[in-house]
Design a protein around this motif. Structure first.
Motif, PDB file in Angstrom:
ATOM      1  N   VAL A 342      12.382 -33.708  16.716  1.00  0.00           N
ATOM      2  CA  VAL A 342      11.451 -34.841  16.700  1.00  0.00           C
ATOM      3  C   VAL A 342      10.151 -34.458  17.402  1.00  0.00           C
ATOM      4  CG1 VAL A 342      11.072 -37.217  17.447  1.00  0.00           C
ATOM      5  CG2 VAL A 342      13.308 -36.525  16.588  1.00  0.00           C
ATOM      6  N   PHE A 343      10.266 -33.763  18.535  1.00  0.00           N
ATOM      7  CA  PHE A 343       9.071 -33.371  19.282  1.00  0.00           C
ATOM      8  C   PHE A 343       8.167 -32.474  18.455  1.00  0.00           C
ATOM      9  CE2 PHE A 343      11.427 -33.794  23.619  1.00  0.00           C
ATOM     10  CZ  PHE A 343      11.306 -35.173  23.537  1.00  0.00           C
ATOM     11  N   ASP A 344       8.761 -31.594  17.652  1.00  0.00           N
ATOM     12  CA  ASP A 344       7.942 -30.736  16.785  1.00  0.00           C
ATOM     13  C   ASP A 344       7.062 -31.577  15.875  1.00  0.00           C
ATOM     14  OD1 ASP A 344       9.098 -28.480  17.900  1.00  0.00           O
ATOM     15  OD2 ASP A 344      10.534 -28.192  16.267  1.00  0.00           O
ATOM     16  N   ASP A 345       7.643 -32.627  15.297  1.00  0.00           N
ATOM     17  CA  ASP A 345       6.867 -33.472  14.387  1.00  0.00           C
ATOM     18  C   ASP A 345       5.877 -34.359  15.127  1.00  0.00           C
ATOM     19  OD1 ASP A 345       7.887 -32.443  12.074  1.00  0.00           O
ATOM     20  OD2 ASP A 345       9.358 -34.022  11.739  1.00  0.00           O
ATOM     21  N   ILE A 346       6.233 -34.830  16.326  1.00  0.00           N
ATOM     22  CA  ILE A 346       5.283 -35.622  17.109  1.00  0.00           C
ATOM     23  C   ILE A 346       4.063 -34.777  17.455  1.00  0.00           C
ATOM     24  CG2 ILE A 346       4.914 -36.736  19.344  1.00  0.00           C
ATOM     25  CD1 ILE A 346       7.772 -37.775  19.204  1.00  0.00           C
ATOM     26  N   ALA A 347       4.286 -33.519  17.813  1.00  0.00           N
ATOM     27  CA  ALA A 347       3.171 -32.622  18.120  1.00  0.00           C
ATOM     28  C   ALA A 347       2.317 -32.374  16.880  1.00  0.00           C
ATOM     29  CB  ALA A 347       3.692 -31.309  18.685  1.00  0.00           C
ATOM     30  N   ARG A 348       2.961 -32.219  15.732  1.00  0.00           N
ATOM     31  CA  ARG A 348       2.203 -32.026  14.490  1.00  0.00           C
ATOM     32  C   ARG A 348       1.344 -33.251  14.197  1.00  0.00           C
ATOM     33  NH1 ARG A 348       7.462 -29.979  12.664  1.00  0.00           N
ATOM     34  NH2 ARG A 348       7.367 -27.703  12.576  1.00  0.00           N
ATOM     35  N   ARG A 349       1.936 -34.432  14.318  1.00  0.00           N
ATOM     36  CA  ARG A 349       1.173 -35.651  14.052  1.00  0.00           C
ATOM     37  C   ARG A 349      -0.007 -35.781  15.006  1.00  0.00           C
ATOM     38  NH1 ARG A 349       2.052 -41.721  16.060  1.00  0.00           N
ATOM     39  NH2 ARG A 349       0.454 -42.697  14.753  1.00  0.00           N
ATOM     40  N   ALA A 350       0.223 -35.525  16.300  1.00  0.00           N
ATOM     41  CA  ALA A 350      -0.831 -35.679  17.304  1.00  0.00           C
ATOM     42  C   ALA A 350      -1.985 -34.709  17.076  1.00  0.00           C
ATOM     43  CB  ALA A 350      -0.249 -35.479  18.699  1.00  0.00           C
ATOM     44  N   SER A 351      -1.683 -33.552  16.486  1.00  0.00           N
ATOM     45  CA  SER A 351      -2.733 -32.559  16.243  1.00  0.00           C
ATOM     46  C   SER A 351      -3.351 -32.699  14.855  1.00  0.00           C
ATOM     47  CB  SER A 351      -2.156 -31.158  16.407  1.00  0.00           C
ATOM     48  OG  SER A 351      -1.149 -30.908  15.434  1.00  0.00           O
ATOM     49  N   GLY A 352      -2.913 -33.710  14.106  1.00  0.00           N
ATOM     50  CA  GLY A 352      -3.474 -33.936  12.776  1.00  0.00           C
ATOM     51  C   GLY A 352      -2.863 -33.100  11.677  1.00  0.00           C
ATOM     52  N   SER A 353      -1.763 -32.419  11.973  1.00  0.00           N
ATOM     53  CA  SER A 353      -1.105 -31.585  10.967  1.00  0.00           C
ATOM     54  C   SER A 353      -0.092 -32.405  10.181  1.00  0.00           C
ATOM     55  CB  SER A 353      -0.390 -30.413  11.634  1.00  0.00           C
ATOM     56  OG  SER A 353      -1.302 -29.616  12.355  1.00  0.00           O
ATOM     57  N   PRO A 354       0.163 -32.037   8.926  1.00  0.00           N
ATOM     58  CA  PRO A 354       1.165 -32.765   8.132  1.00  0.00           C
ATOM     59  C   PRO A 354       2.579 -32.506   8.642  1.00  0.00           C
ATOM     60  CG  PRO A 354       0.396 -30.847   6.937  1.00  0.00           C
ATOM     61  CD  PRO A 354      -0.463 -30.939   8.163  1.00  0.00           C
ATOM     62  N   PHE A 355       3.468 -33.457   8.421  1.00  0.00           N
ATOM     63  CA  PHE A 355       4.874 -33.278   8.784  1.00  0.00           C
ATOM     64  C   PHE A 355       5.738 -33.985   7.754  1.00  0.00           C
ATOM     65  CE2 PHE A 355       3.396 -37.112  10.870  1.00  0.00           C
ATOM     66  CZ  PHE A 355       4.421 -38.032  10.678  1.00  0.00           C
ATOM     67  N   GLU A 356       6.960 -33.489   7.585  1.00  0.00           N
ATOM     68  CA  GLU A 356       7.909 -34.046   6.616  1.00  0.00           C
ATOM     69  C   GLU A 356       8.476 -35.360   7.149  1.00  0.00           C
ATOM     70  OE1 GLU A 356       9.931 -34.904   3.472  1.00  0.00           O
ATOM     71  OE2 GLU A 356       8.799 -33.014   3.477  1.00  0.00           O
ATOM     72  N   ARG A 357       8.673 -36.339   6.254  1.00  0.00           N
ATOM     73  CA  ARG A 357       9.186 -37.629   6.703  1.00  0.00           C
ATOM     74  C   ARG A 357      10.563 -37.940   6.129  1.00  0.00           C
ATOM     75  NH1 ARG A 357       4.611 -42.175   6.956  1.00  0.00           N
ATOM     76  NH2 ARG A 357       6.092 -42.907   8.519  1.00  0.00           N
ATOM     77  N   ARG A 358      10.916 -37.332   5.010  1.00  0.00           N
ATOM     78  CA  ARG A 358      12.196 -37.648   4.380  1.00  0.00           C
ATOM     79  C   ARG A 358      13.225 -36.534   4.585  1.00  0.00           C
ATOM     80  NH1 ARG A 358      13.898 -41.041  -0.025  1.00  0.00           N
ATOM     81  NH2 ARG A 358      11.758 -41.740  -0.332  1.00  0.00           N
ATOM     82  N   ASP A 359      12.855 -35.299   4.296  1.00  0.00           N
ATOM     83  CA  ASP A 359      13.791 -34.180   4.406  1.00  0.00           C
ATOM     84  C   ASP A 359      13.652 -33.540   5.783  1.00  0.00           C
ATOM     85  OD1 ASP A 359      15.670 -32.286   3.806  1.00  0.00           O
ATOM     86  OD2 ASP A 359      14.275 -30.975   2.746  1.00  0.00           O
ATOM     87  N   THR A 360      14.115 -34.239   6.809  1.00  0.00           N
ATOM     88  CA  THR A 360      13.982 -33.784   8.190  1.00  0.00           C
ATOM     89  C   THR A 360      15.306 -33.228   8.702  1.00  0.00           C
ATOM     90  OG1 THR A 360      14.464 -36.028   8.959  1.00  0.00           O
ATOM     91  CG2 THR A 360      12.141 -35.428   8.709  1.00  0.00           C
ATOM     92  N   VAL A 361      15.225 -32.362   9.730  1.00  0.00           N
ATOM     93  CA  VAL A 361      16.436 -31.849  10.365  1.00  0.00           C
ATOM     94  C   VAL A 361      17.170 -32.984  11.073  1.00  0.00           C
ATOM     95  CG1 VAL A 361      17.313 -30.292  12.138  1.00  0.00           C
ATOM     96  CG2 VAL A 361      15.469 -29.542  10.630  1.00  0.00           C
ATOM     97  N   TYR A 362      16.432 -33.905  11.631  1.00  0.00           N
ATOM     98  CA  TYR A 362      17.013 -35.048  12.339  1.00  0.00           C
ATOM     99  C   TYR A 362      17.170 -36.240  11.391  1.00  0.00           C
ATOM    100  CZ  TYR A 362      12.005 -36.111  12.443  1.00  0.00           C
ATOM    101  OH  TYR A 362      10.695 -36.313  12.091  1.00  0.00           O
ATOM    102  N   PRO A 363      18.142 -37.117  11.635  1.00  0.00           N
ATOM    103  CA  PRO A 363      18.257 -38.340  10.833  1.00  0.00           C
ATOM    104  C   PRO A 363      17.004 -39.199  10.989  1.00  0.00           C
ATOM    105  CG  PRO A 363      20.283 -37.928  12.034  1.00  0.00           C
ATOM    106  CD  PRO A 363      19.261 -36.962  12.571  1.00  0.00           C
ATOM    107  N   ASN A 364      16.609 -39.835   9.892  1.00  0.00           N
ATOM    108  CA  ASN A 364      15.358 -40.593   9.890  1.00  0.00           C
ATOM    109  C   ASN A 364      15.581 -42.014   9.387  1.00  0.00           C
ATOM    110  OD1 ASN A 364      15.436 -40.420   6.984  1.00  0.00           O
ATOM    111  ND2 ASN A 364      14.647 -38.328   7.160  1.00  0.00           N
ATOM    112  N   VAL A 365      14.506 -42.728   9.124  1.00  0.00           N
ATOM    113  CA  VAL A 365      14.615 -44.130   8.735  1.00  0.00           C
ATOM    114  C   VAL A 365      15.344 -44.295   7.397  1.00  0.00           C
ATOM    115  CG1 VAL A 365      12.367 -44.220   7.546  1.00  0.00           C
ATOM    116  CG2 VAL A 365      13.314 -46.301   8.621  1.00  0.00           C
TER     117      VAL A 365
END
Length: 398
Positions: A342-365
């Motif tokens: 999750v932290f990897d994706d939070i860092a990507r979002r904060a830096s303006g980089s794209p991140f995966e929302r459906r096919d994630t390593v962690y369970p999602n919404v």
């Protein structure tokens, strides 16, 4: 290596729930800070402001960032400069509060790590999914057993075709702590879990069968089609189920069985997964999490162990390990693995980089919505004498 690149700083965590007597709140705090990638700076640890203040010192949170409600937390943090406010909010509260807290956090622009099940019912889950899809936040659901290295090993071995076509899954989660009327003993852990107003339409099936169902989905990737379920309440006077079994038909022809109990004397946290394929089968138990048993006809049984550096682990499983072989890793480490992804994706979002929302390593919404459909259809099936109910969901993770 820099901390949370490209941010190069610790993430700032807020927590709702986790007050005096909480089990899972402290687990969130420990797991999130396991590798020093974040620090907890704010919290609304109880809906009682005094109890929230009492809990704050145990988390190292200053009184100025200790709030008496989640509304006050979101308002207070939103007013802070961007470089001071929380980066994400973890939700460790009873089921019936998840929706309102998560929805408000997403609408305020905060990333969310939410306890399972996602919401109280499917309608709330679908509304929350829409809110998340209309935002740009990272949203994770803590089905934390997906963080075990050997579960991730099993997943990658299946994805690589090592077990052929999947024929069947069997997953059970057996406990015994509700074998008596624990909810009458002022036991806070038992009281809300057996209260329909706080737990939803299902008891044991909502609490732990969702873990079993989701674990099979995570490891195999098989998409469910329909379910037939029997739920039972064995303890007199209890309002919700404390035992149940479901049979699942999957879209590619596989069958699955999910059994959950919280009334089996002497059982602790016995989550067990078996998968049958045309080329072999596997077995994993949460109470022996560092081992994965693999069997193939005409060959000696194999026991894969969590042994990084030996060449026997898949890439994701190896990356999810911290200690050399023989040093046990367990519940906290698995929970921390979820947070790390999750932290990897939070860092990507904060830096303006794209991140995966459906096919994630962690369970999602999406996993959360599917889990809520599983609960509701199991209850509906049981109420209709185990009639088959549809289980496929358009927004399910593929």
């Amino acid at each position: 290596m820099a901390l949370n690149p490209p941010l190069n700083r610790k993430l700032r965590m807020g927590l709702v729930g986790g007050g005096p007597g909480s089990l899972i709140g402290p687990v969130h705090g420990i797991a999130a800070e396991f590798e020093h990638r974040c620090t907890m700076v704010a919290g609304a640890f109880s809906s009682n402001p005094e109890r929230s203040r009492q809990a704050a010192p145990s988390y190292g949170v200053d009184e100025s960032r200790t709030y008496g409600s989640y509304e006050a937390l979101l308002d207070g943090e939103s007013r802070l400069p961007e470089g001071e406010r929380i980066d994400f909010l973890s939700i460790a509260t009873p089921n019936h509060t998840h929706f309102e807290i998560a929805k408000a956090a997403v609408e305020a622009g905060f990333n969310v790590v939410c306890d399972k099940p996602l919401t109280l019912d499917l309608a709330e889950a679908e509304a929350l999914l829409e809110t998340v899809e209309n935002s740009d936040v990272v949203f994770a659901l803590t089905h934390n057993y997906t963080g075990y290295p050997m579960i991730r090993q099993a997943r990658e071995m299946i994805q690589a075709g090592e077990f052929g076509k999947i024929n069947a899954t069997r997953c059970q989660y057996i406990q015994g702590w509700l074998a008596d009327t624990s909810e009458d003993d002022n036991g806070t852990l038992a009281a809300w879990r057996t209260d329909p107003a706080k737990s939803g339409a299902a008891g044991t099936f909502g609490d732990i069968a969702t873990h079993a169902f989701q674990l099979g989905r995570y490891v195999t990737g098989a998409l469910p089609e329909s379910v037939s379920c029997h739920l039972k309440t064995f303890v007199p006077g209890r309002q919700l189920d404390d035992y149940g079994t479901a049979v699942i038909r999957y879209q590619e022809g596989a069958l699955g069985i999910v059994t959950a109990s919280q009334v089996t004397h002497g059982r602790e946290n016995d989550l067990e997964l078996e998968v049958d394929g045309t080329l072999g089968s596997l077995k994993w138990r949460q109470e022996s999490p560092n081992e994965l048993v693999v069997r193939r006809k005409g060959q000696p049984h194999q026991i894969y162990t969590r042994s990084p550096g030996t060449g026997t682990m898949t890439p994701l499983a190896e990356a999810s390990s911290r200690l050399p072989a023989g040093h046990p890793e367990g519940f906290y480490e698995a929970f921390a693995n979820l947070y790390n992804a999750v932290f990897d994706d939070i860092a990507r979002r904060a830096s303006g980089s794209p991140f995966e929302r459906r096919d994630t390593v962690y369970p999602n919404v999406y996993d959360g919505v599917e889990g809520m459909m599983f609960i509701e259809q199991c209850v509906a099936s049981s109420e209709s004498d185990a009639a088959w109910m549809p289980l496929s969901y358009p927004a399910a993770r593929q």
